[in-house]
Design a protein around this motif. Structure first.
Motif, PDB file in Angstrom:
ATOM      1  N   GLN A  23     -19.877  83.470  65.453  1.00 33.75           N
ATOM      2  CA  GLN A  23     -18.519  83.236  64.961  1.00 33.75           C
ATOM      3  C   GLN A  23     -18.154  81.809  65.320  1.00 33.75           C
ATOM      4  OE1 GLN A  23     -15.388  85.718  66.584  1.00 33.75           O
ATOM      5  NE2 GLN A  23     -14.008  85.139  64.919  1.00 33.75           N
ATOM      6  N   TYR A  36     -19.172  82.683  59.757  1.00 37.53           N
ATOM      7  CA  TYR A  36     -20.033  83.610  60.512  1.00 37.53           C
ATOM      8  C   TYR A  36     -21.484  83.363  60.131  1.00 37.53           C
ATOM      9  CZ  TYR A  36     -15.740  86.064  61.714  1.00 37.53           C
ATOM     10  OH  TYR A  36     -14.500  86.375  62.207  1.00 37.53           O
ATOM     11  N   GLN A  74     -11.500  79.854  57.382  1.00 37.36           N
ATOM     12  CA  GLN A  74     -11.337  79.101  58.628  1.00 37.36           C
ATOM     13  C   GLN A  74     -12.458  79.463  59.600  1.00 37.36           C
ATOM     14  OE1 GLN A  74      -7.847  77.557  60.430  1.00 37.36           O
ATOM     15  NE2 GLN A  74      -9.578  76.506  61.356  1.00 37.36           N
ATOM     16  N   ASP A  75     -12.801  80.744  59.645  1.00 34.07           N
ATOM     17  CA  ASP A  75     -13.910  81.146  60.510  1.00 34.07           C
ATOM     18  C   ASP A  75     -15.166  81.330  59.665  1.00 34.07           C
ATOM     19  OD1 ASP A  75     -12.752  81.121  63.028  1.00 34.07           O
ATOM     20  OD2 ASP A  75     -11.832  83.083  62.714  1.00 34.07           O
ATOM     21  N   PRO A 121      -9.069  74.631  57.962  1.00 34.27           N
ATOM     22  CA  PRO A 121      -9.373  75.648  56.948  1.00 34.27           C
ATOM     23  C   PRO A 121      -9.871  74.974  55.660  1.00 34.27           C
ATOM     24  CG  PRO A 121      -7.021  75.703  57.562  1.00 34.27           C
ATOM     25  CD  PRO A 121      -7.664  74.627  58.378  1.00 34.27           C
ATOM     26  N   TRP A 146     -17.160  70.995  62.810  1.00 33.92           N
ATOM     27  CA  TRP A 146     -17.144  71.712  64.088  1.00 33.92           C
ATOM     28  C   TRP A 146     -16.713  70.824  65.246  1.00 33.92           C
ATOM     29  CZ3 TRP A 146     -17.974  76.039  61.790  1.00 33.92           C
ATOM     30  CH2 TRP A 146     -18.922  76.152  60.778  1.00 33.92           C
ATOM     31  N   ARG A 153     -15.408  78.490  64.398  1.00 30.26           N
ATOM     32  CA  ARG A 153     -14.165  78.094  63.747  1.00 30.26           C
ATOM     33  C   ARG A 153     -14.297  76.686  63.160  1.00 30.26           C
ATOM     34  NH1 ARG A 153      -8.221  79.968  64.390  1.00 30.26           N
ATOM     35  NH2 ARG A 153      -9.423  81.646  63.477  1.00 30.26           N
TER      36      ARG A 153
END
Ligand code: OSB
Ligand code: MG
Length: 369
Positions: free
Chosen positions: A12, A30, A27-28, A18, A323, A14
């Motif tokens: 996960q 995976y 926004q997240d 966004p 990131w 972030r």
């Protein structure tokens, strides 16, 4: 070479900001990572599938299921002399190119390391830098859009791509052109239009866009060909091209003038190479797209973009655009002239920060024979 076992993980992570496209806001992220164990060494790969089936029918969940249920059981423990052997074993599974690609790319990086070559040279690339651009999501206001573009231009990005959708297209692009008449600019619709919008999209012609990416549905090669006859802006296909066959059909139909190649979308490096060659033979340039990857997928994209027919800047931005901390070392940074340096170490070329990966992991499973 024999893949002894494979670890699957979902992280996960972030995004710093966004990211909004015509198909949703994110926004997240995976990322599904794979770690192949070959002769006691780890080789990492990244699956580009999204959380939901919006960009493609594939998702993190379907990729996990395909890998665990069908793809990995056919390859683990087998002697695989080359990528051909891997592709042959994967061939009976229809589609699911994102699930296949992460293994194919990790395996190719392992072969490169074994051959004591950087991935880029192993793939046949010759550049030590690749030209990059940035993909800017749909913003709440035109002012925010202009500000975001200004920020990225000042960071050194030389090609700006903006996401568009009905209601955020001619007006937004017009405002950009008024402020920045000279920049290399393009738009990506992520399939938000239909052929009925041809006259509307033709209004973009006056802005001198480098290209218009994926205006219509993924399956609509015929309608893209019809649209290309109605607009001057070159059409680029992204979602529509899942394989070399799609590229061949698109070329034959005149459905596009440019192809966005994402190795993670088309099944890996070998299929990307075939698409690259089909386009080259048709005199059509390609460029390397992105899927908001971590440094693992980014290293693969950078390596692929060193091939000769990657003649336009890609969506391969620096790690810091996505990131707070990338999971590889060194992170990818923007160099002078809007380029990214191609790693020169053998194999993938970047080191995976295993401790950080561990902390970000929300799901993991070891797949053995
Ligand atoms: O359409 O190219 C796209 C991101 C996620 C899914 C699809 C797309 C994108 C991007 C971002 O445009 C590219 C990137 O910076 O990785
Ligand atoms: Mg796109």
């Amino acid at each position: 070479m024999k893949i002894d076992c494979v670890e699957l993980r979902v992280l996960q992570m972030r995004l710093l900001k966004p990211f909004r496209t015509s198909f949703g806001i994110q926004q997240d992220r995976y990322p599904l990572l794979v770690r192949l164990e070959i002769d006691g060494r780890s080789h990492w790969g990244e699956c580009v599938a999204g959380e939901g089936p919006w960009y493609s029918y594939e998702t993190v969940e379907t990729a996990w299921q395909m890998l665990k249920g069908y793809l990995l059981p056919t390859v683990i423990g087998q002697d695989l002399p080359d990528v051909d052997a891997l592709e042959t074993l994967f061939a009976p599974v229809r589609g699911h190119h994102m699930a296949k690609a992460c293994i194919e790319m990790a395996f190719t990086a392992a072969l490169a390391e074994h051959a004591r070559k950087p991935l880029s040279t192993f793939l046949g690339g010759a550049r030590d830098r690749v030209e990059t651009g940035v993909s800017i999501g749909i913003q709440a206001t035109v002012d925010e859009l202009l500000e975001a573009i200004g920020t990225h231009l000042s960071q050194g990005y030389r090609r700006i791509k903006v996401k568009i959708e009905p209601g955020w297209d001619v007006m937004a692009i017009g405002a950009i052109r008024e402020r920045y008449p000279e920049i290399t600019l393009m738009a990506d619709a992520n399939s938000a239009y239909t052929l009925d919008d041809a006259a509307h999209l033709a209004q973009l012609d006056r802005f001198g866009l480098l290209m218009l990416e994926q205006p219509l549905s993924p399956g609509d090669l015929v309608d893209h060909a019809a649209l290309q006859r109605e607009i001057r802006t070159p059409i680029c296909l992204d979602e529509s091209i899942e394989s070399a066959r799609d590229a061949r059909h698109a070329v034959r139909l005149g459905a596009c003038q440019v192809i966005n190649v994402k190795p993670g979308r088309v099944g890996g490096f070998a299929e990307s190479r075939r698409i690259h060659d089909i386009a080259a033979n048709a005199g059509m340039p390609v460029w390397c797209g992105g899927m908001l990857e971590t440094g693992i997928g980014r290293a693969c994209n950078v390596a692929l973009a060193t091939l000769p027919n990657f003649r336009l800047p890609g969506d391969i931005s620096a790690s810091g655009r996505y990131w707070a901390e990338d999971i590889v070392e060194p992170p990818f940074v923007l160099q002078k002239g809007g380029t990214i340096q191609v790693p020169s170490r053998w194999g993938l070329g970047v080191r995976v920060k295993v401790d950080l990966v561990e902390r970000l992991t929300v799901r993991r499973e070891m797949i053995r024979q």
